[in-house]
Enzyme design. Structure first.
Site, PDB file in Angstrom:
ATOM      1  N   HIS A 109      60.806  27.046  -0.079  1.00 17.88           N
ATOM      2  CA  HIS A 109      61.526  26.356  -1.149  1.00 17.88           C
ATOM      3  C   HIS A 109      62.280  27.383  -1.982  1.00 17.88           C
ATOM      4  CE1 HIS A 109      58.401  27.386  -4.196  1.00 17.88           C
ATOM      5  NE2 HIS A 109      57.512  27.073  -3.278  1.00 17.88           N
ATOM      6  N   ASP A 161      63.215  26.750  -5.258  1.00 17.21           N
ATOM      7  CA  ASP A 161      62.982  26.629  -6.697  1.00 17.21           C
ATOM      8  C   ASP A 161      61.746  27.413  -7.119  1.00 17.21           C
ATOM      9  OD1 ASP A 161      61.584  24.591  -5.212  1.00 17.21           O
ATOM     10  OD2 ASP A 161      61.137  23.529  -7.068  1.00 17.21           O
ATOM     11  N   ASP A 219      55.979  33.289  -4.829  1.00 22.69           N
ATOM     12  CA  ASP A 219      56.097  31.840  -4.566  1.00 22.69           C
ATOM     13  C   ASP A 219      57.526  31.394  -4.788  1.00 22.69           C
ATOM     14  OD1 ASP A 219      55.617  29.178  -4.184  1.00 22.69           O
ATOM     15  OD2 ASP A 219      54.600  28.859  -6.084  1.00 22.69           O
ATOM     16  N   GLU A 256      60.461  21.640  -4.902  1.00 23.12           N
ATOM     17  CA  GLU A 256      59.085  21.713  -4.401  1.00 23.12           C
ATOM     18  C   GLU A 256      58.111  21.770  -5.558  1.00 23.12           C
ATOM     19  OE1 GLU A 256      55.313  23.415  -2.823  1.00 23.12           O
ATOM     20  OE2 GLU A 256      56.582  24.155  -4.448  1.00 23.12           O
ATOM     21  N   GLU A 257      58.485  22.558  -6.574  1.00 26.78           N
ATOM     22  CA  GLU A 257      57.551  22.805  -7.685  1.00 26.78           C
ATOM     23  C   GLU A 257      57.411  21.591  -8.598  1.00 26.78           C
ATOM     24  OE1 GLU A 257      55.638  25.162  -7.707  1.00 26.78           O
ATOM     25  OE2 GLU A 257      56.535  26.959  -6.842  1.00 26.78           O
ATOM     26  N   GLU A 290      54.215  29.425   2.322  1.00 24.00           N
ATOM     27  CA  GLU A 290      53.556  29.538   1.012  1.00 24.00           C
ATOM     28  C   GLU A 290      52.583  30.715   1.054  1.00 24.00           C
ATOM     29  OE1 GLU A 290      53.777  27.900  -1.883  1.00 24.00           O
ATOM     30  OE2 GLU A 290      55.306  26.474  -1.245  1.00 24.00           O
ATOM     31  N   HIS A 327      53.284  31.500 -10.235  1.00 25.45           N
ATOM     32  CA  HIS A 327      53.451  30.794 -11.517  1.00 25.45           C
ATOM     33  C   HIS A 327      53.004  31.623 -12.725  1.00 25.45           C
ATOM     34  CE1 HIS A 327      53.223  26.601  -9.338  1.00 25.45           C
ATOM     35  NE2 HIS A 327      53.902  27.507  -8.648  1.00 25.45           N
TER      36      HIS A 327
END
Ligand SMILES: [Zn+2]
Length: 389
Positions: A75, A77, A107, A139-140, A167, A362
């Site tokens: 992903h 984003d 990530d 995705e997030e 991931e 994150h």
């Protein structure tokens, strides 16, 4: 036209991290750059736009124009940096102490960079089996970007066979995760003075019935025998959870509004939809009882995400491929949802394997160990080698 420079994975990563592709914002500058980079090496890519055309997924195919490709899925984003204290600029890859710091390094722009490197490498070298890349958005915010992208891919490219979702897994093979869904629930009651309780509808007290339904369902699930597929997880069963609630005006007024959020995390072997529909049926039952008192009363549901579980595939191709490339003979499961279940649902064999540790995702000062990035590079070199044979 002079030959375009071929960038190293690290140089590609430097470019990708510079685009602040937080999910709420556009990812188009990143997609433009990727498209230009691939085009400069003679690779045509395709876009799938979101509704307001502020974002796009990008996919591309190299090698023979035939079905059966290996698909590298990532992903574009990232989560916001708001309120976080960073030691260095989150939008610049900074190397220190053997780590690559920057938002998304772990990530999962690290994997995206490796996948783009592999695509160009496969194209330049020539492969007998095709390789595809699929870069999604959103995705997030609940894995909502991948399903339309996968559908669009299947209309444009020959269908791929084995999807590797990169991931962060410390380059270990992950063959299962829970699925899930979430509802924002808005219970609309009818205000009367609480001394007249039977003539009003308390949104809070009706909402409590729905929350108690979730408690009862958790108890029933936990009392039931565990399925073999569930035993790999901790906890080894489906869970329902209410994480926030708000409502009411005063202690002596039946509440006009109650809002809460319910999420479900569903083990492989059970359908997310079965649990979701049971909740929707209970909502309808309670709403009917509320409306028997006051027709204005209602319950509104807004489903904010839905992700199928990744179910381990006995003898699955994606898992076997990732095992060969990593030498990892164990197979683990993870507790976070990914796009892997969505690829599997669309008919691909799917497994997760990517550099970095989800523990750093994150976070402020998100980082990817250089050793992980290098292991990812070796993985991609072996993949291209295998596709060329
Ligand atoms: Zn991710």
């Amino acid at each position: 036209m002079p030959a375009a420079p071929t960038l190293s994975p690290r140089q590609i990563l430097d470019h990708l991290v510079k685009f602040p592709t937080v999910s709420r914002d556009s990812n188009l500058p990143l997609v433009d750059w990727v498209e230009d980079y691939l085009a400069s090496h003679g690779i045509m890519s395709h876009r799938h736009w979101n509704e307001d055309r502020r974002k796009a997924a990008l996919f591309a195919h190299v090698g023979p124009w035939e079905e059966g490709a290996v698909v590298l899925s990532g992903h574009t984003d990232v989560v916001p940096v708001d309120g976080q204290t960073w030691t260095s600029d989150p939008w610049t890859v900074t190397e220190r102490d053997g780590r690559l710091y920057g938002r998304g390094t772990c990530d999962m722009k690290g994997f995206d960079a490796l996948a783009l490197w592999a695509l160009v490498e496969a194209h330049q070298r020539g492969v007998k089996r095709p390789l595809q890349i699929a870069l999604s958005y959103d995705e997030e915010v609940g894995c909502t970007g991948a399903p339309p992208m996968i559908a669009a891919m299947q209309g444009v490219l020959p269908k791929g066979a084995a999807a590797i979702i990169g991931e962060p897994s410390l380059m270990k093979v992950i063959n299962g995760h829970k699925g899930g869904t979430g509802f924002h629930v808005h219970v609309k009651g009818f205000e009367v003075h609480s001394s007249l309780l039977p003539y009003g509808v308390s949104a809070i007290m009706e909402g409590a019935r729905l929350i108690q339904w979730a408690n009862d369902r958790n108890a029933a699930i936990q009392a039931a025998p565990r399925s073999p597929q569930a035993l790999a997880f901790d906890p080894p069963f489906t869970t329902l959870h209410v994480g926030m609630i708000a409502g009411g005006t005063a202690h002596n007024i039946t509440a006009a509004d109650c809002r809460f959020a319910l999420e479900m995390r569903v083990v492989p072997g059970e359908e997310v939809e079965t649990h979701a529909q049971a909740f929707i049926a209970e909502v309808a039952r309670i709403e009917a009882a509320m409306q028997a008192i006051r027709p204005e009363a209602a319950i509104h549901l807004d489903r904010f995400f839905g992700v199928p579980a990744l179910t381990p595939e006995p003898g699955g191709e994606a898992e076997a491929l990732v095992r060969r490339l990593t030498g990892d003979n164990a197979a683990g499961v993870v507790s976070y949802g990914t796009e892997a279940g969505q690829f599997q649902e669309a008919g691909y064999s799917a497994a997760i394997c990517g550099p970095g540790d989800i523990a750093q995702a994150h976070q402020a000062d998100e980082w990817l160990a250089l050793s992980e990035f290098q292991a990812g590079h070796r993985f991609m070199q072996r993949l291209v080698e295998e596709l060329a044979r």
